[in-house]
Every structure is written in structure tokens, then in C-alpha cells.
Design a protein around this motif. Sequence first.
Motif, PDB file in Angstrom:
ATOM      1  N   ALA A  16       0.840  -1.208   0.000  1.00 49.40           N
ATOM      2  CA  ALA A  16       0.000   0.000   0.000  1.00 49.40           C
ATOM      3  C   ALA A  16       0.868   1.248   0.000  1.00 49.40           C
ATOM      4  N   GLY A  17       0.596   2.150  -0.931  1.00 51.83           N
ATOM      5  CA  GLY A  17       1.352   3.390  -1.009  1.00 51.83           C
ATOM      6  C   GLY A  17       2.642   3.283  -1.806  1.00 51.83           C
ATOM      7  N   LEU A  18       2.982   2.088  -2.281  1.00 57.94           N
ATOM      8  CA  LEU A  18       4.223   1.886  -3.023  1.00 57.94           C
ATOM      9  C   LEU A  18       3.928   1.601  -4.494  1.00 57.94           C
ATOM     10  N   ASP A  19       4.913   1.862  -5.332  1.00 61.08           N
ATOM     11  CA  ASP A  19       4.792   1.518  -6.744  1.00 61.08           C
ATOM     12  C   ASP A  19       5.309   0.090  -6.919  1.00 61.08           C
ATOM     13  N   LEU A  20       4.452  -0.807  -7.369  1.00 58.00           N
ATOM     14  CA  LEU A  20       4.814  -2.205  -7.546  1.00 58.00           C
ATOM     15  C   LEU A  20       4.963  -2.525  -9.034  1.00 58.00           C
ATOM     16  N   TYR A  21       5.893  -3.440  -9.330  1.00 61.64           N
ATOM     17  CA  TYR A  21       6.148  -3.798 -10.725  1.00 61.64           C
ATOM     18  C   TYR A  21       6.243  -5.304 -10.900  1.00 61.64           C
ATOM     19  N   GLY A  22       5.745  -5.756 -12.040  1.00 56.88           N
ATOM     20  CA  GLY A  22       5.893  -7.144 -12.424  1.00 56.88           C
ATOM     21  C   GLY A  22       6.980  -7.229 -13.487  1.00 56.88           C
ATOM     22  N   ARG A  23       7.500  -8.436 -13.686  1.00 52.18           N
ATOM     23  CA  ARG A  23       8.561  -8.648 -14.678  1.00 52.18           C
ATOM     24  C   ARG A  23       8.167  -9.802 -15.592  1.00 52.18           C
ATOM     25  N   ARG A  24       8.116  -9.519 -16.888  1.00 49.38           N
ATOM     26  CA  ARG A  24       7.766 -10.536 -17.867  1.00 49.38           C
ATOM     27  C   ARG A  24       8.969 -11.437 -18.183  1.00 49.38           C
ATOM     28  N   LYS A  25       8.701 -12.493 -18.905  1.00 46.60           N
ATOM     29  CA  LYS A  25       9.760 -13.427 -19.280  1.00 46.60           C
ATOM     30  C   LYS A  25      10.857 -12.743 -20.075  1.00 46.60           C
ATOM     31  N   ASP A  26      10.480 -11.763 -20.902  1.00 45.15           N
ATOM     32  CA  ASP A  26      11.475 -11.063 -21.729  1.00 45.15           C
ATOM     33  C   ASP A  26      12.239  -9.992 -20.967  1.00 45.15           C
ATOM     34  N   GLY A  27      11.937  -9.845 -19.655  1.00 49.02           N
ATOM     35  CA  GLY A  27      12.649  -8.874 -18.834  1.00 49.02           C
ATOM     36  C   GLY A  27      11.987  -7.518 -18.737  1.00 49.02           C
ATOM     37  N   SER A  28      10.961  -7.284 -19.538  1.00 51.39           N
ATOM     38  CA  SER A  28      10.269  -5.996 -19.478  1.00 51.39           C
ATOM     39  C   SER A  28       9.447  -5.898 -18.200  1.00 51.39           C
ATOM     40  N   GLU A  29       9.287  -4.677 -17.718  1.00 48.36           N
ATOM     41  CA  GLU A  29       8.569  -4.439 -16.469  1.00 48.36           C
ATOM     42  C   GLU A  29       7.283  -3.667 -16.723  1.00 48.36           C
ATOM     43  N   PHE A  30       6.332  -3.803 -15.821  1.00 41.14           N
ATOM     44  CA  PHE A  30       5.072  -3.085 -15.942  1.00 41.14           C
ATOM     45  C   PHE A  30       4.486  -2.865 -14.544  1.00 41.14           C
ATOM     46  N   PRO A  31       3.794  -1.751 -14.331  1.00 41.84           N
ATOM     47  CA  PRO A  31       3.210  -1.453 -13.007  1.00 41.84           C
ATOM     48  C   PRO A  31       2.032  -2.366 -12.710  1.00 41.84           C
ATOM     49  N   VAL A  32       1.942  -2.803 -11.465  1.00 40.96           N
ATOM     50  CA  VAL A  32       0.864  -3.711 -11.086  1.00 40.96           C
ATOM     51  C   VAL A  32       0.211  -3.293  -9.780  1.00 40.96           C
ATOM     52  N   GLU A  33      -0.976  -3.810  -9.582  1.00 43.17           N
ATOM     53  CA  GLU A  33      -1.716  -3.679  -8.333  1.00 43.17           C
ATOM     54  C   GLU A  33      -1.973  -5.109  -7.861  1.00 43.17           C
ATOM     55  N   ILE A  34      -1.646  -5.375  -6.599  1.00 41.59           N
ATOM     56  CA  ILE A  34      -1.730  -6.749  -6.090  1.00 41.59           C
ATOM     57  C   ILE A  34      -2.559  -6.809  -4.812  1.00 41.59           C
TER      58      ILE A  34
END
Length: 211
Positions: free
Chosen positions: A86-104
Motif C-alpha cells: 500500500a502506497g508503493l509503486d509495484l512492478y511485475g517482470r515478464r519473461k522477456d525482462g520488461s517491467e510493468f506497473p501492477v496492483e496486487i
Amino acid sequence: DALEIARRAERKFRSLLEAAPDAMVIVNQKGAIVLVNAQTEKLFQYKRHDMLGQRVEMLIPSRFHKNHIKHRGGYSSNPHVRPMGAGLDLYGRRKDGSEFPVEISLSPIHTEEGRVVTAAIRDITERKKTEAAMATMVVGATLAIAGFLAERYWPDAIYPWLSAHAPGFLAWFKASLEGLGHALPIAEWKVAQEHFPISGAEVAFLTSFAS
């Protein structure tokens, strides 16, 4: 019999998991992935069999691994339904290494094999783009208002005032645009009036934004 009932319940659970609109990752107490749905494969670009049995950290950027393991241990000692980070920027990582913002969102589940944790993961890339566009619009609109005031009133008075009140002004304007109902305190407008002669009609126009 009881075994058949258990099997039906498991099939129903897996069907619901597959139908979920978000990526669903179920992790055991050791942090290993035990179950995922099709959305997880689509979002992270891994095949299901490549994720099962692996540490959940494979789905987040490596720079966050150490802290994630620590927080995962803390959650295990006090599991409950809650948003992650909560309150933090979270990121996921794809197989190709690219990142994207997520909500969990995290939720513990008790099973015969022990407690597991379900993580519902949502890609919020489009939301972040919208927020960035909104921030750009806020700054642009604020500068436009500042320009209007500077042109209408005394530059040597308006600029110091805007400089002193810029943080509050920006925060109010952003909140107003987002429809949060926050208002710039009327006291701020009174301060402005002390610096330059705003007519009654202009005060009414400006304060209509602050309400």
C-alpha cells in the motif's frame, strides 16, 4: 463419497480461478508457485509449467527480490486479506525482462496441505498513463492560470505569491480536476486579494473553482 465431493470442490475452484479477470498466483509458505491461471501466462508471458514450483520472485524485478522475501516472511506470520505494498509503486517482470506497473491483492487460504496465499495481480499500465496525462494537464492548466493572473495583475506581486503558495495551489487544482471535492481554502484567496485588487466578479469566478 467424501473424496468425490473434494474432487468436485477442487474442480470448481480451478474453474473459478481460470475465469478470474486478473492474473491469479497461488504461493505456498515457502514462496513457491503452486497454481496459476491463464491470465498469469498471458500477463507474464511464461508457460504454466515454467512457473509451477518456482519462487514467486521470478515474477518481479530482481532489485526487489531481497525486500520481497523479507515482506513475504512478515506476511506469513500475520496473514490477512489486504492490498500488497500500500502506497508503493509495484512492478511485475515478464519473461522477456520488461517491467510493468501492477496492483496486487493478497488473500490467505487454508488447505489440507497447509496455508497458501493467493495473489490477484492487475496490470495498471493504462491507469498510470492516464495519471501521467492528468499531471501534465494540471501543470499546464496551473501555468495558464498563473499567466492569466500575471497578465491581469501586478507581476511583482503575483509571482512571489504563486511561488509561496504553489504546492497548495497545485494540490488543490489536481484534486479539483480529479473530482475529489478538495477545495483551496478561502484564506488563500484572501491572501491573494491583499496583494492585488481583484474585482468582486473576478473573486466570484476564481472562488467558484475552490467552492
